[in-house]
Design a protein around this motif. Structure first.
Motif, PDB file in Angstrom:
ATOM      1  N   ALA A 171       0.861  -1.178   0.000  1.00  0.00           N
ATOM      2  CA  ALA A 171       0.000   0.000   0.000  1.00  0.00           C
ATOM      3  C   ALA A 171       0.899   1.230   0.000  1.00  0.00           C
ATOM      4  N   ASP A 220       0.175   4.178   0.957  1.00  0.00           N
ATOM      5  CA  ASP A 220      -0.167   5.159   1.981  1.00  0.00           C
ATOM      6  C   ASP A 220       0.621   5.002   3.275  1.00  0.00           C
ATOM      7  N   SER A 221       1.309   3.882   3.463  1.00  0.00           N
ATOM      8  CA  SER A 221       2.035   3.692   4.709  1.00  0.00           C
ATOM      9  C   SER A 221       3.298   2.891   4.475  1.00  0.00           C
ATOM     10  N   GLU A 222       4.414   3.482   4.870  1.00  0.00           N
ATOM     11  CA  GLU A 222       5.693   2.781   4.754  1.00  0.00           C
ATOM     12  C   GLU A 222       5.852   1.757   5.876  1.00  0.00           C
ATOM     13  N   ARG A 223       4.991   1.820   6.864  1.00  0.00           N
ATOM     14  CA  ARG A 223       5.083   0.886   7.996  1.00  0.00           C
ATOM     15  C   ARG A 223       4.188  -0.332   7.838  1.00  0.00           C
ATOM     16  N   ALA A 224       3.250  -0.271   6.938  1.00  0.00           N
ATOM     17  CA  ALA A 224       2.309  -1.383   6.763  1.00  0.00           C
ATOM     18  C   ALA A 224       3.059  -2.633   6.305  1.00  0.00           C
ATOM     19  N   THR A 225       2.660  -3.760   6.846  1.00  0.00           N
ATOM     20  CA  THR A 225       3.260  -5.030   6.461  1.00  0.00           C
ATOM     21  C   THR A 225       2.859  -5.359   5.029  1.00  0.00           C
TER      22      THR A 225
END
Length: 119
Positions: A102, A104-109
């Motif tokens: 995704a 929208d988020s660099e932290r999303a798995t």
């Protein structure tokens, strides 16, 4: 960030994540006359051809859905060419994985679809 840089960043992120999962990098951005394979990795004894896709909220098609039958055939043909060029690898079990990211988020798995499709 332009499209090419964004794609490279997505591949970097997917590669690091797969390395953390225990896979080993064999080749990155394998290019041939039939197309490109983003990542070629090993998962124990299995050779893994990885397609990395990143899509944002505004995309009409999800990352997963963007790997349609036409794209799958291109990946299969490119993988077959790779295996013909490296015959010692041809005896290994193989699979095609998809990493969906995704934007929208660099932290999303990352979403990891093992054996996402078959030839």
């Amino acid at each position: 960030m332009d499209r090419q840089a964004s794609g490279r960043a997505a591949e970097d992120r997917a590669l690091q994540w797969l390395l953390q999962q225990g896979l080993r990098l064999i080749e990155r951005n394998y290019r041939c006359r039939l197309g490109e394979i983003d990542l070629i990795m090993e998962d124990r004894d299995c050779l893994v051809f990885v397609e990395v896709r990143k899509r944002g909220h505004g995309s009409r098609v999800s990352a997963e859905a963007s790997v349609d039958a036409r794209k799958q055939q291109k990946l299969i043909h490119a993988a077959n060419l790779y295996l013909s060029r490296y015959p010692r690898r041809a005896s290994q079990p193989c699979r095609f994985d998809l990493i969906a990211l995704a934007s929208d988020s660099e932290r999303a798995t990352p979403l990891w679809y093992k054996d996402a499709f078959r030839p």
